[in-house]
Design a protein around this motif. Sequence first.
Motif, PDB file in Angstrom:
ATOM      1  N   ILE A   1     -11.957  85.986 -17.743  1.00 60.55           N
ATOM      2  CA  ILE A   1     -12.160  86.651 -18.732  1.00 60.55           C
ATOM      3  C   ILE A   1     -11.217  87.347 -19.451  1.00 60.55           C
ATOM      4  CG2 ILE A   1     -13.467  88.393 -17.464  1.00 60.55           C
ATOM      5  CD1 ILE A   1     -14.558  86.783 -20.887  1.00 60.55           C
ATOM      6  N   ASN A   2     -10.608  88.181 -18.469  1.00 60.99           N
ATOM      7  CA  ASN A   2      -9.568  89.169 -19.130  1.00 60.99           C
ATOM      8  C   ASN A   2      -8.411  88.593 -19.821  1.00 60.99           C
ATOM      9  OD1 ASN A   2     -10.899  91.442 -18.115  1.00 60.99           O
ATOM     10  ND2 ASN A   2     -10.019  91.182 -16.037  1.00 60.99           N
ATOM     11  N   GLU A   3      -7.755  87.551 -19.171  1.00 57.04           N
ATOM     12  CA  GLU A   3      -6.862  86.607 -20.043  1.00 57.04           C
ATOM     13  C   GLU A   3      -7.227  86.175 -21.299  1.00 57.04           C
ATOM     14  OE1 GLU A   3      -3.859  86.209 -19.071  1.00 57.04           O
ATOM     15  OE2 GLU A   3      -3.308  84.702 -20.402  1.00 57.04           O
ATOM     16  N   PHE A   4      -8.630  85.796 -21.210  1.00 58.98           N
ATOM     17  CA  PHE A   4      -9.149  85.494 -22.644  1.00 58.98           C
ATOM     18  C   PHE A   4      -9.331  86.660 -23.687  1.00 58.98           C
ATOM     19  CE2 PHE A   4     -13.130  84.638 -25.211  1.00 58.98           C
ATOM     20  CZ  PHE A   4     -12.851  83.489 -25.767  1.00 58.98           C
TER      21      PHE A   4
ATOM     22  N   LYS B   1      -7.357  88.909 -23.995  1.00 58.53           N
ATOM     23  CA  LYS B   1      -6.212  89.246 -24.632  1.00 58.53           C
ATOM     24  C   LYS B   1      -5.936  88.831 -25.923  1.00 58.53           C
ATOM     25  CE  LYS B   1      -3.531  89.555 -20.387  1.00 58.53           C
ATOM     26  NZ  LYS B   1      -2.455  88.516 -19.469  1.00 58.53           N
ATOM     27  N   TYR B   2      -6.413  87.490 -26.315  1.00 55.27           N
ATOM     28  CA  TYR B   2      -6.461  86.728 -27.530  1.00 55.27           C
ATOM     29  C   TYR B   2      -7.608  86.967 -28.042  1.00 55.27           C
ATOM     30  CZ  TYR B   2      -2.588  85.086 -24.758  1.00 55.27           C
ATOM     31  OH  TYR B   2      -1.677  84.905 -23.697  1.00 55.27           O
ATOM     32  N   HIS B   3      -8.916  87.385 -27.822  1.00 56.88           N
ATOM     33  CA  HIS B   3     -10.216  87.513 -28.542  1.00 56.88           C
ATOM     34  C   HIS B   3     -10.768  88.851 -28.405  1.00 56.88           C
ATOM     35  CE1 HIS B   3     -10.010  83.047 -28.814  1.00 56.88           C
ATOM     36  NE2 HIS B   3      -9.249  83.273 -27.643  1.00 56.88           N
ATOM     37  N   GLN B   4     -11.155  89.645 -29.562  1.00 56.74           N
ATOM     38  CA  GLN B   4     -11.490  90.843 -29.221  1.00 56.74           C
ATOM     39  C   GLN B   4     -13.111  90.703 -28.855  1.00 56.74           C
ATOM     40  OE1 GLN B   4     -11.000  93.287 -32.820  1.00 56.74           O
ATOM     41  NE2 GLN B   4      -8.778  92.601 -32.826  1.00 56.74           N
ATOM     42  N   ARG B   5     -13.393  91.755 -28.367  1.00 62.12           N
ATOM     43  CA  ARG B   5     -14.989  91.883 -27.943  1.00 62.12           C
ATOM     44  C   ARG B   5     -15.672  92.135 -29.315  1.00 62.12           C
ATOM     45  NH1 ARG B   5     -13.026  94.198 -23.476  1.00 62.12           N
ATOM     46  NH2 ARG B   5     -13.211  92.914 -21.598  1.00 62.12           N
TER      47      ARG B   5
END
Lengths: 78, 437, 382
Positions: free
Chosen positions: B428-431, B433-437
């Motif tokens: 999820i952390n890798e994800f 990196k490219y997608h804000q919460r």
Amino acid sequence: MDYEEAKEKIISTLSKKKGKTKFYFNDLAKILEAKPRDAKKIVNRLVQEEVLEFWSSGSTSMYGLKGAGKQAAAEEGD
Amino acid sequence: MPKHETPMLDQLESGPWPSFVSDIKQEAESRAKNERNIEYQIPQDVCEDILGVLELSYKHKRTHWKHGGIVGVFGYGGGVIGRYCDQPEMFPGVAHFHTLRVNQPGGKFYTTEYLRQLCDLWEFRGSGITNMHGSTGDIVFLGTTTPQLEEIFYEMTHKLNQDLGGSGSNLRTPSDCVGEARCEFACYDTQALCYDLTMTYQDELHRPAFPYKFKFKFDGCPNCCVASIARADMSFIGTWRDDIRIDQEAVQAYIGGELAPNAGAHKGRDWGKFDIQKEVIDLCPTQCMWMEGKELKIDNKECNRCMHCINVMPRALRIGNDRGLSILVGAKAPILDGAQMGSMLVPFIKAEAPYDEIKEIIEKIWDWWMEEGKNRERLGELMKRQGFQKLLEVTELKPDPRMVQEPRSNPYIFWKEEEVEGGWDRDINEFRKYHQR
Amino acid sequence: MAFISSGYNPDKPLEDRITDIGPRKYDEFYPPVIAKNKGKWLYHEILEPGVYVHVSETGDEVYTVRVGGARLMSVTHIREICDIADQYCDGYVRFTTRNNIEFMVDKKEKVKPLVDDLMSRKFPAGSYKFPVGGTGAGITNIVHTQGWIHCHTPATDASGPVKATMDVLFDDFRDMRLPAHLRVSLACCLNMCGAVHCSDIAILGYHRKPPMLDHEYLDKMCEIPLAIAACPTAAIKPAKVELPDGKKVNSVAVNNDRCMFCGNCYTMCPSMPLADDVGDGIVIMAGGKVSNRLSAPKFSKVVVAFIPNEPPRWPQTTATIKKIVEVYAKDAKKYERLGEWAERIGWERFFEKCELEFTHHLIDDFRDPAYFTWRQTTQFKF
């Protein structure tokens, strides 16, 4: 499980069930914690030794301890 | 004077169709006379009481039979159906009236010597009334008392070399069509396969360990004379995969009217001159036939072997030479989810002794059904509950478009993790990196 | 009536016991012409209703004479079959899946004397013992179940309605005038121990009243858990019931709205009878087939939801069947089975032509398959 142990287990489990004396093959296999094919060998032997007997609705078969149950009394009585 | 008045049943003695009432009456009379001095082992007037209790049912419009579940022969869980009359004082002859199912011979061929032996046994130890045959295929002995069951079984096995059939949660008595014995359409030896499997699975036939009943039926061709596709958990239907054999001269003889179409099956009406275009070529469901001059052509690759053209012109067209059978699974009559037709599992398999490949499929299916099937669940219902894909998995068969009518019309595929590259564990952390919460 | 032992010793059931020997092997019973030509048959032809010839590549021929049989058959009748087979067929005979009897001879000149003899044999009250027919585009014997002669859950008789129906359809047993063959079947309750669900015309016994409850005896005669488990729709649950005398007993309660009238509970528990003179009767289904010829196998559809039981001759049932057969015979194209005809003209037209009332009972409301029988198109006929 060896045969004598299995036999003991079947007799004690089935006699404890209240108000129910007929069981499907799968119920017996579960009691024996065995695969159906292995359970069948034990169940067949229990029938040969007259520990268990068959009950058939014509379409479905069940097993019970020999002589147990209300219908057994009714059928042998008339 | 008959023992019971049967005014309603007597009305079933008139009319042209063979009257079962007349037949039971003749049996009653034969027992009463007893010209052969038989020491009847059940009441001599049993047939009078059958008629009496049936007449009472005609009056009450209700049955007078009760079920009994315990009777049987020692060690077998099937083959006997317990039956008791609910008016035993009125009809003592049929107070106990159990049925035996006797495993019929393949193709239902008999010698009279053997039939007479069966008759002698059943007259002596039972009612003398039978079904030739029961719905599943057995010879049915209708009505005897409990003490006679073992006696009949003993005589049958010792003197007649004959065993009982199946009932209950067993393999039911397999049955077959007349097959190669007297039919040019048969694509495999139905009797040989039926007999082989019956003998291989005697334990399954006599000692119930299935969740419910299980039926094998064997049809030699897609005409399905024993209705296997509608009523067998596993139906074995003959087929071929090469070319229909054509006799062009015979085709011309049909066109010219020298040969009667449909093997004479339509002789009762004048349907006019036979028209091969209208009656065969245009009706072909795959449109794979045509005339080229005086030659009938078939694009065999497109043929789905419906049998129509062969049925219409049996002297001109014959089944192919590369023969085998299709296996369809899961047919059953109603209850619980309604009726089911058999579904194609094995489009083509050779049917050659010792049938190891066929047995392997059977046993894989049984292993699955015995483990996963709920009590009183037929194979077809388990297939619906767990899915056709599960059936493929347990039988280790490759999916094939021949197994389905059409592909699924919804995309809701339950992908398995191993089928998706990289699996389902993701970072999820890798994800993030490219997608804000 | 002295008991005569077969040799079986009840004290030692396993002594000399023979088991698992199966049926007699088929080839013991083949007539010589069958044994010789098995797998070599070239073609067949129906020569006249009930008589056909099969020709082998060896040049041999076998002539088969098919006769109808009431599947309920006495040993006296079977012995008469044996006498005939001994006289004409060297002691061989066979039965068909649909309860017909087939006599086989190896020469054409043997056919006529056999047919004449068969047709001359009648029961004293007048019915044929061995009517010749049942081939080709006609109506062959009705396959059926036990009914009131032997079963504990039937909603109608079997042998009686079959006899009455075959009397009405007899001309078509002896003829081949229909567009295709037409199969009639009967099952005396919805358990269908004789499968009727894929027949051109099916006669099905049906109960319409849930079981009665014999509370006073139920717990004495039945195992309540089994009765509950027997119900396919889970309509039965345990209940404490107060009898008129104030005594409380264990019994069951039935959710009548969920009952599908199968009688499975009665099989497990004799204190739950459901047979009823008014409730029980007949459902007529039509349009099924098992053959893969032209179109795929089809289920039969319910076309009449209920006809009362009318022993001894079920006149409304037989009249309905006769009507359907006649309309089909007149209207269908050559080779078209009843179901194929109904689908071609449309079921709305089927009801109109057969003068059958379409009632709400005929619209499926049983589980998933129901949806697929509703009309999802604007194509219909006025």
